[in-house]
Design a protein around this motif. Structure first.
Motif, PDB file in Angstrom:
ATOM      1  N   LEU A   1      37.772  40.929  30.229  1.00  0.00           N
ATOM      2  CA  LEU A   1      36.774  40.156  30.959  1.00  0.00           C
ATOM      3  C   LEU A   1      37.376  39.499  32.195  1.00  0.00           C
ATOM      4  CD1 LEU A   1      34.830  38.538  27.998  1.00  0.00           C
ATOM      5  CD2 LEU A   1      34.051  40.382  29.498  1.00  0.00           C
ATOM      6  N   PHE A   2      38.624  39.072  32.085  1.00  0.00           N
ATOM      7  CA  PHE A   2      39.304  38.470  33.222  1.00  0.00           C
ATOM      8  C   PHE A   2      39.447  39.466  34.379  1.00  0.00           C
ATOM      9  CE2 PHE A   2      43.184  37.600  35.642  1.00  0.00           C
ATOM     10  CZ  PHE A   2      42.938  36.300  36.066  1.00  0.00           C
ATOM     11  N   PHE A   3      39.693  40.722  34.042  1.00  0.00           N
ATOM     12  CA  PHE A   3      39.945  41.745  35.055  1.00  0.00           C
ATOM     13  C   PHE A   3      38.690  42.504  35.490  1.00  0.00           C
ATOM     14  CE2 PHE A   3      44.061  41.459  32.730  1.00  0.00           C
ATOM     15  CZ  PHE A   3      44.832  40.989  33.789  1.00  0.00           C
ATOM     16  N   GLN A   4      37.515  42.118  35.012  1.00  0.00           N
ATOM     17  CA  GLN A   4      36.303  42.894  35.252  1.00  0.00           C
ATOM     18  C   GLN A   4      35.913  43.024  36.722  1.00  0.00           C
ATOM     19  OE1 GLN A   4      32.959  41.209  33.226  1.00  0.00           O
ATOM     20  NE2 GLN A   4      33.203  39.212  34.169  1.00  0.00           N
ATOM     21  N   ASP A   5      36.327  42.101  37.566  1.00  0.00           N
ATOM     22  CA  ASP A   5      35.982  42.194  38.986  1.00  0.00           C
ATOM     23  C   ASP A   5      36.842  43.203  39.740  1.00  0.00           C
ATOM     24  OD1 ASP A   5      34.018  40.295  38.667  1.00  0.00           O
ATOM     25  OD2 ASP A   5      35.279  38.634  39.346  1.00  0.00           O
ATOM     26  N   ILE A   6      37.998  43.551  39.168  1.00  0.00           N
ATOM     27  CA  ILE A   6      38.901  44.429  39.905  1.00  0.00           C
ATOM     28  C   ILE A   6      39.060  45.820  39.306  1.00  0.00           C
ATOM     29  CG2 ILE A   6      40.185  42.567  41.014  1.00  0.00           C
ATOM     30  CD1 ILE A   6      42.333  42.855  38.890  1.00  0.00           C
ATOM     31  N   VAL A   7      38.704  45.976  38.025  1.00  0.00           N
ATOM     32  CA  VAL A   7      38.817  47.299  37.407  1.00  0.00           C
ATOM     33  C   VAL A   7      37.601  47.615  36.545  1.00  0.00           C
ATOM     34  CG1 VAL A   7      41.349  47.421  37.360  1.00  0.00           C
ATOM     35  CG2 VAL A   7      40.146  46.400  35.449  1.00  0.00           C
TER      36      VAL A   7
ATOM     37  N   GLN B   1      48.048  37.048  40.259  1.00  0.00           N
ATOM     38  CA  GLN B   1      47.111  36.396  39.333  1.00  0.00           C
ATOM     39  C   GLN B   1      47.117  37.108  37.983  1.00  0.00           C
ATOM     40  OE1 GLN B   1      43.389  36.602  41.444  1.00  0.00           O
ATOM     41  NE2 GLN B   1      43.626  34.560  42.313  1.00  0.00           N
ATOM     42  N   SER B   2      47.154  38.419  38.022  1.00  0.00           N
ATOM     43  CA  SER B   2      47.172  39.204  36.786  1.00  0.00           C
ATOM     44  C   SER B   2      48.427  38.917  35.966  1.00  0.00           C
ATOM     45  CB  SER B   2      47.106  40.698  37.104  1.00  0.00           C
ATOM     46  OG  SER B   2      45.912  41.003  37.768  1.00  0.00           O
ATOM     47  N   THR B   3      49.549  38.800  36.635  1.00  0.00           N
ATOM     48  CA  THR B   3      50.808  38.519  35.949  1.00  0.00           C
ATOM     49  C   THR B   3      50.747  37.168  35.238  1.00  0.00           C
ATOM     50  OG1 THR B   3      52.025  39.847  37.548  1.00  0.00           O
ATOM     51  CG2 THR B   3      53.310  38.262  36.266  1.00  0.00           C
ATOM     52  N   LYS B   4      50.203  36.161  35.919  1.00  0.00           N
ATOM     53  CA  LYS B   4      50.066  34.835  35.306  1.00  0.00           C
ATOM     54  C   LYS B   4      49.147  34.909  34.094  1.00  0.00           C
ATOM     55  CE  LYS B   4      50.832  32.224  39.528  1.00  0.00           C
ATOM     56  NZ  LYS B   4      50.218  31.367  40.553  1.00  0.00           N
TER      57      LYS B   4
ATOM     58  N   GLN C   1      38.553  48.216  43.671  1.00  0.00           N
ATOM     59  CA  GLN C   1      38.987  47.987  45.042  1.00  0.00           C
ATOM     60  C   GLN C   1      40.501  48.190  45.086  1.00  0.00           C
ATOM     61  OE1 GLN C   1      38.877  43.700  46.088  1.00  0.00           O
ATOM     62  NE2 GLN C   1      38.048  43.418  44.039  1.00  0.00           N
ATOM     63  N   ALA C   2      41.017  48.371  46.271  1.00  0.00           N
ATOM     64  CA  ALA C   2      42.460  48.579  46.388  1.00  0.00           C
ATOM     65  C   ALA C   2      43.203  47.336  45.895  1.00  0.00           C
ATOM     66  CB  ALA C   2      42.830  48.854  47.840  1.00  0.00           C
ATOM     67  N   PRO C   3      44.250  47.524  45.089  1.00  0.00           N
ATOM     68  CA  PRO C   3      44.992  46.367  44.584  1.00  0.00           C
ATOM     69  C   PRO C   3      45.702  45.632  45.722  1.00  0.00           C
ATOM     70  CG  PRO C   3      46.086  48.407  43.950  1.00  0.00           C
ATOM     71  CD  PRO C   3      44.795  48.784  44.599  1.00  0.00           C
ATOM     72  N   LYS C   4      45.693  44.306  45.624  1.00  0.00           N
ATOM     73  CA  LYS C   4      46.349  43.466  46.627  1.00  0.00           C
ATOM     74  C   LYS C   4      47.398  42.629  45.925  1.00  0.00           C
ATOM     75  CE  LYS C   4      42.260  43.329  49.435  1.00  0.00           C
ATOM     76  NZ  LYS C   4      40.927  42.856  49.353  1.00  0.00           N
ATOM     77  N   LYS C   5      48.369  42.198  46.686  1.00  0.00           N
ATOM     78  CA  LYS C   5      49.489  41.451  46.126  1.00  0.00           C
ATOM     79  C   LYS C   5      49.020  40.210  45.363  1.00  0.00           C
ATOM     80  CE  LYS C   5      54.126  40.070  47.299  1.00  0.00           C
ATOM     81  NZ  LYS C   5      55.167  40.097  48.302  1.00  0.00           N
ATOM     82  N   GLU C   6      48.061  39.455  45.909  1.00  0.00           N
ATOM     83  CA  GLU C   6      47.597  38.237  45.238  1.00  0.00           C
ATOM     84  C   GLU C   6      46.879  38.555  43.919  1.00  0.00           C
ATOM     85  OE1 GLU C   6      44.739  39.350  48.534  1.00  0.00           O
ATOM     86  OE2 GLU C   6      46.849  38.822  48.536  1.00  0.00           O
ATOM     87  N   MET C   7      46.189  39.705  43.863  1.00  0.00           N
ATOM     88  CA  MET C   7      45.550  40.127  42.611  1.00  0.00           C
ATOM     89  C   MET C   7      46.609  40.391  41.541  1.00  0.00           C
ATOM     90  SD  MET C   7      42.634  42.726  44.200  1.00  0.00           S
ATOM     91  CE  MET C   7      42.848  43.866  42.901  1.00  0.00           C
ATOM     92  N   ILE C   8      47.678  41.017  41.945  1.00  0.00           N
ATOM     93  CA  ILE C   8      48.755  41.335  41.016  1.00  0.00           C
ATOM     94  C   ILE C   8      49.419  40.060  40.513  1.00  0.00           C
ATOM     95  CG2 ILE C   8      50.942  42.583  40.725  1.00  0.00           C
ATOM     96  CD1 ILE C   8      48.342  44.325  41.127  1.00  0.00           C
TER      97      ILE C   8
END
Length: 86
Positions: A63-69, A20-23, A11-18
């Motif tokens: 596994l953490f990122f599996q919903d977005i990539v 969460q990923s950084t944390k 899905q298109a990346p969103k600011k909140e996804m980024i």
């Protein structure tokens, strides 16, 4: 061990996804898992290089990122070590 992962956004990346990923990346670094992420142009949207002690440790961030990539991961062997196998 070094793992190279090719990424495609589900899905298109969103600011909140980024954010969460950084944390999550900061948490992983504390566990000794280094993950460098590069956004790319072309067939894949990104490439990661993961330096982790084991395959299981390398799977943790994926596994953490599996919903977005969607991912495709390869084990990387340094050139000097590969030459020793010849």
């Amino acid at each position: 061990m070094i793992f190279i992962t090719l990424l495609k956004w589900k899905q298109a990346p969103k600011k909140e996804m980024i954010e969460q990923s950084t944390k999550r990346l900061e948490e992983l670094a504390k566990q000794g898992i280094k993950m460098n992420i590069y956004w790319t142009l072309g067939r894949y949207d990104g490439v990661t290089i993961i330096d982790a002690p084991t395959e299981k440790d390398a799977m943790k961030p994926l596994l953490f990122f599996q919903d977005i990539v969607a991912t495709e991961t390869m084990v990387a062997v340094p050139r000097a070590e590969a030459i020793k196998l010849l």
